[in-house]
Design a protein around this motif. Sequence first.
Motif, PDB file in Angstrom:
ATOM      1  N   GLU A 155      49.797 132.634  50.883  1.00  0.00           N
ATOM      2  CA  GLU A 155      48.673 131.693  50.943  1.00  0.00           C
ATOM      3  C   GLU A 155      47.658 131.998  49.840  1.00  0.00           C
ATOM      4  N   ASN A 156      47.393 133.267  49.634  1.00  0.00           N
ATOM      5  CA  ASN A 156      46.430 133.649  48.598  1.00  0.00           C
ATOM      6  C   ASN A 156      46.968 133.396  47.199  1.00  0.00           C
ATOM      7  N   LYS A 157      48.254 133.653  46.988  1.00  0.00           N
ATOM      8  CA  LYS A 157      48.818 133.536  45.643  1.00  0.00           C
ATOM      9  C   LYS A 157      49.190 132.105  45.273  1.00  0.00           C
ATOM     10  N   LEU A 158      49.475 131.275  46.264  1.00  0.00           N
ATOM     11  CA  LEU A 158      49.904 129.904  45.989  1.00  0.00           C
ATOM     12  C   LEU A 158      48.831 128.866  46.312  1.00  0.00           C
ATOM     13  N   ASP A 159      47.709 129.336  46.852  1.00  0.00           N
ATOM     14  CA  ASP A 159      46.632 128.411  47.217  1.00  0.00           C
ATOM     15  C   ASP A 159      47.141 127.323  48.159  1.00  0.00           C
ATOM     16  N   VAL A 160      47.770 127.749  49.245  1.00  0.00           N
ATOM     17  CA  VAL A 160      48.334 126.845  50.231  1.00  0.00           C
ATOM     18  C   VAL A 160      48.063 127.434  51.607  1.00  0.00           C
ATOM     19  N   LYS A 161      48.128 126.596  52.637  1.00  0.00           N
ATOM     20  CA  LYS A 161      47.907 127.044  54.009  1.00  0.00           C
ATOM     21  C   LYS A 161      49.164 126.767  54.834  1.00  0.00           C
ATOM     22  N   PHE A 162      49.719 127.819  55.467  1.00  0.00           N
ATOM     23  CA  PHE A 162      50.869 127.658  56.350  1.00  0.00           C
ATOM     24  C   PHE A 162      50.369 127.627  57.787  1.00  0.00           C
ATOM     25  N   PRO A 163      50.253 126.437  58.404  1.00  0.00           N
ATOM     26  CA  PRO A 163      49.761 126.347  59.791  1.00  0.00           C
ATOM     27  C   PRO A 163      50.711 127.035  60.773  1.00  0.00           C
ATOM     28  N   GLN A 164      50.251 127.246  62.003  1.00  0.00           N
ATOM     29  CA  GLN A 164      51.025 127.990  62.992  1.00  0.00           C
ATOM     30  C   GLN A 164      52.372 127.340  63.277  1.00  0.00           C
ATOM     31  N   ASN A 165      52.396 126.007  63.465  1.00  0.00           N
ATOM     32  CA  ASN A 165      53.667 125.336  63.761  1.00  0.00           C
ATOM     33  C   ASN A 165      54.679 125.508  62.631  1.00  0.00           C
ATOM     34  N   ASP A 166      54.193 125.637  61.396  1.00  0.00           N
ATOM     35  CA  ASP A 166      55.090 125.837  60.260  1.00  0.00           C
ATOM     36  C   ASP A 166      55.578 127.278  60.170  1.00  0.00           C
ATOM     37  N   ARG A 167      54.912 128.189  60.873  1.00  0.00           N
ATOM     38  CA  ARG A 167      55.305 129.598  60.864  1.00  0.00           C
ATOM     39  C   ARG A 167      56.340 129.925  61.946  1.00  0.00           C
ATOM     40  N   ILE A 168      56.263 129.218  63.064  1.00  0.00           N
ATOM     41  CA  ILE A 168      57.093 129.567  64.226  1.00  0.00           C
ATOM     42  C   ILE A 168      58.584 129.648  63.893  1.00  0.00           C
ATOM     43  N   PRO A 169      59.170 128.686  63.152  1.00  0.00           N
ATOM     44  CA  PRO A 169      60.602 128.814  62.835  1.00  0.00           C
ATOM     45  C   PRO A 169      60.937 130.104  62.091  1.00  0.00           C
ATOM     46  N   PHE A 170      60.033 130.573  61.249  1.00  0.00           N
ATOM     47  CA  PHE A 170      60.277 131.815  60.510  1.00  0.00           C
ATOM     48  C   PHE A 170      60.183 133.032  61.428  1.00  0.00           C
ATOM     49  N   TYR A 171      59.312 132.986  62.460  1.00  0.00           N
ATOM     50  CA  TYR A 171      59.264 134.073  63.444  1.00  0.00           C
ATOM     51  C   TYR A 171      60.636 134.228  64.102  1.00  0.00           C
ATOM     52  N   TYR A 172      61.164 133.112  64.571  1.00  0.00           N
ATOM     53  CA  TYR A 172      62.450 133.133  65.282  1.00  0.00           C
ATOM     54  C   TYR A 172      63.576 133.571  64.345  1.00  0.00           C
ATOM     55  N   PHE A 173      63.527 133.057  63.123  1.00  0.00           N
ATOM     56  CA  PHE A 173      64.567 133.390  62.155  1.00  0.00           C
ATOM     57  C   PHE A 173      64.592 134.893  61.885  1.00  0.00           C
TER      58      PHE A 173
ATOM     59  N   THR B  25      54.764 119.005  63.236  1.00  0.00           N
ATOM     60  CA  THR B  25      53.795 118.633  64.276  1.00  0.00           C
ATOM     61  C   THR B  25      54.285 118.972  65.676  1.00  0.00           C
ATOM     62  N   LYS B  26      55.619 119.083  65.836  1.00  0.00           N
ATOM     63  CA  LYS B  26      56.172 119.429  67.142  1.00  0.00           C
ATOM     64  C   LYS B  26      56.344 120.937  67.237  1.00  0.00           C
ATOM     65  N   THR B  27      55.979 121.503  68.379  1.00  0.00           N
ATOM     66  CA  THR B  27      56.172 122.929  68.600  1.00  0.00           C
ATOM     67  C   THR B  27      57.655 123.212  68.800  1.00  0.00           C
ATOM     68  N   SER B  28      58.185 124.167  68.059  1.00  0.00           N
ATOM     69  CA  SER B  28      59.614 124.477  68.128  1.00  0.00           C
ATOM     70  C   SER B  28      59.989 125.028  69.495  1.00  0.00           C
ATOM     71  N   SER B  29      61.174 124.647  69.965  1.00  0.00           N
ATOM     72  CA  SER B  29      61.684 125.177  71.231  1.00  0.00           C
ATOM     73  C   SER B  29      62.245 126.584  71.047  1.00  0.00           C
ATOM     74  N   HIS B  30      62.441 126.970  69.784  1.00  0.00           N
ATOM     75  CA  HIS B  30      62.974 128.300  69.483  1.00  0.00           C
ATOM     76  C   HIS B  30      61.819 129.225  69.120  1.00  0.00           C
ATOM     77  N   THR B  31      61.424 130.055  70.067  1.00  0.00           N
ATOM     78  CA  THR B  31      60.299 130.975  69.866  1.00  0.00           C
ATOM     79  C   THR B  31      60.767 132.404  70.143  1.00  0.00           C
ATOM     80  N   THR B  32      59.905 133.364  69.872  1.00  0.00           N
ATOM     81  CA  THR B  32      60.258 134.756  70.111  1.00  0.00           C
ATOM     82  C   THR B  32      59.019 135.543  70.528  1.00  0.00           C
ATOM     83  N   ASN B  33      59.243 136.590  71.300  1.00  0.00           N
ATOM     84  CA  ASN B  33      58.168 137.516  71.670  1.00  0.00           C
ATOM     85  C   ASN B  33      58.241 138.803  70.850  1.00  0.00           C
ATOM     86  N   ASP B  34      59.070 138.785  69.806  1.00  0.00           N
ATOM     87  CA  ASP B  34      59.247 139.954  68.954  1.00  0.00           C
ATOM     88  C   ASP B  34      58.024 140.106  68.043  1.00  0.00           C
TER      89      ASP B  34
END
Length: 651
Positions: free
Chosen positions: A263-281, A239-248
């Motif tokens: 999402e299509n294969k597992l029938d699940v939704k990854f919201p934006q806040n849950d994606r941000i850590p993976f962007y940075y990683f 629920t909290k926006t990560s302080s670790h972000t990237t412009n890459d």
Amino acid sequence: MEATMHNILLSLRQRKILQSLKYKTEYVTGKELANELNVSSRTIRNDINEINNLLKESGIVIESKRSVGYLLRTENSAELAHILKINASFLSRDDRIRYILYRLCVEEDPINLYDLEDEMFISSTTLDIDIQTLKKNYILEYPFIKFYKKKNFISLESDELKRRIILNQIFTENWDYNSTGNAFYNYQDLDNDILVLIMSEIKIYLNEYNVRLEDLSMVELGLGISIAYFRIQNGFYITKTSSHTTNDKFSIHLIDDILDSLENKLDVKFPQNDRIPFYYFMASSKLLNAKLLNFRTVKDYFDHEIIEMCDEYIQKIKDVFHLDFSSDEDFYITTLQLFRSIKVPFRRPNKLITQEYSLRTQYLIEFEIAYLIQPLALKYLGSYFNYSEITYLTFCISGALSYYNRTLPKINTVILCHHNLSVAWNLKHTVLENFSDFIDIHELLPVYTKDMREFNDIDLILSTVNKNMTTSVSCKSLQISPFFTERDRHNLRHYIHSTRIEHLYNNTNLSLYDLLDNASWIESSNCSDFFDALKLLYNELTKELPLDVSFLASIMQRESILTFAHHPHVSFVYQIGDYEKTSACAMTLDHRIKYHDNKIRIIVLVAIAKNDSNFIFKMLNELFNSDFNLNDLKFLKTKKEILNALKTYIL
């Protein structure tokens, strides 16, 4: 039957299946069990097959009826309870700690300590020790999650991102790269089928985007997405926006493609806040193209803080130990990439599956140079390097020293061989095949010529006979077999290594013998604690030098990360500083102290003046890399005995 019972080892998930079926009187479907344990029906089937195989001689079986479900049958319920209890006894302390931490991460409500004791069949004292170790190893390090204890309940703060980071850490530790998973992973609720699917999707898109990751990063990413899926399925979101972000944008698009496909294969939704850590990683972990990296281009690929940190570290090595690595481009780029990797907040370097003693023995000098990073790590990254991070930097230093050693003048060598010329000629080329970077062989001589030639221009004589070859103090003799055996390789490698280390302290006049001879001594102390001994030595040393408490604090801080007690019988504890002279205080113990799996008889505390900094290399080389046998110190309790033991080897 009793022996068979004690050899049964079930995973924690398999125990949960037995616990779930234990009191059921009607068949339970695989889907119900799968939902309860957050795994697939296939995983349940596999686990039940394995349980039945392990318990086939125990009178305990899980019956299965097609399209109906599973039912536990046992002839003796006490036997079942006994098996479950026996299984808990197989858990190591590390397993218990990770299991407690796992429970803390996935539970919404505080955990009752009494329930944990019963569940793991351990005492309250053992549980308390486990929790203290848990706090030291995980709570006091990134992501610095808050730990609460109220009466008999424990819990973690409800920060979902921090919980996921910790879950990733405990699953990633000691990952078995020879298969899929590790011992702890197999105990827990992550579904292997889901992980395999996620790993496959990651590989597909990494290949499509022409991106490579280190193996560790690949495991962390796969587990991270699996954990996110597991948590989202259970209703927990970031629920909290990560302080670790990237412009890459490249990394963002890559992660979005992976997660959109899942999402299509597992029938699940990854919201934006849950994606941000993976962007940075991804932005911080994808491997850079080594062909594009050089002194001129690093500014285009690394942030300025990492470059400044590396530049300052190389300068610090030069200032303290007079070693100049600034022209070694390969070392510079490799170290930059290591610092960049360590800066990623979501990861820890893999723990090396080897004994610390083995590493410290092999890389004594390199560890000392690596440890210089600590004030810079605190300055640029906000925390000190831990042992694993120091170890990985040690490997970088080892490579840099290897390159540095190859730039030194080669060892001038002659071979004295009592066989015919063809044997000597073969011996020459066998030696050069292994050590041509370090040795120049000037001549092949018959043994009898040793009395007719001076060896003042020679550093090393390799002789096939056991005779004294020269009286020259600057020339060393090594006996070797005419067939240059593995033992000969080892002895010559050891000689070269020791000689190269000697180059690091050629201008150091201080000797280990003189240091101990001039030290103050506390003989046959009845002290029984390593840290108490250090405090006594510190108080004694302050009579020689005006030391303040920061000296002892620095010693203790280093000891908590990189122990001084890395060999048996003797421990040298030291600190470099602005002291007017190098001084030492030594203590012998009436009864040896067991510390870090070593029994210590002698402890020496040394304040090393900056102009004597390279004496550290000399001290370590003479004491731990020479022919000196540390076992000779095992029973010695006086200054006179110890100096006499050292005299033969280091004077």
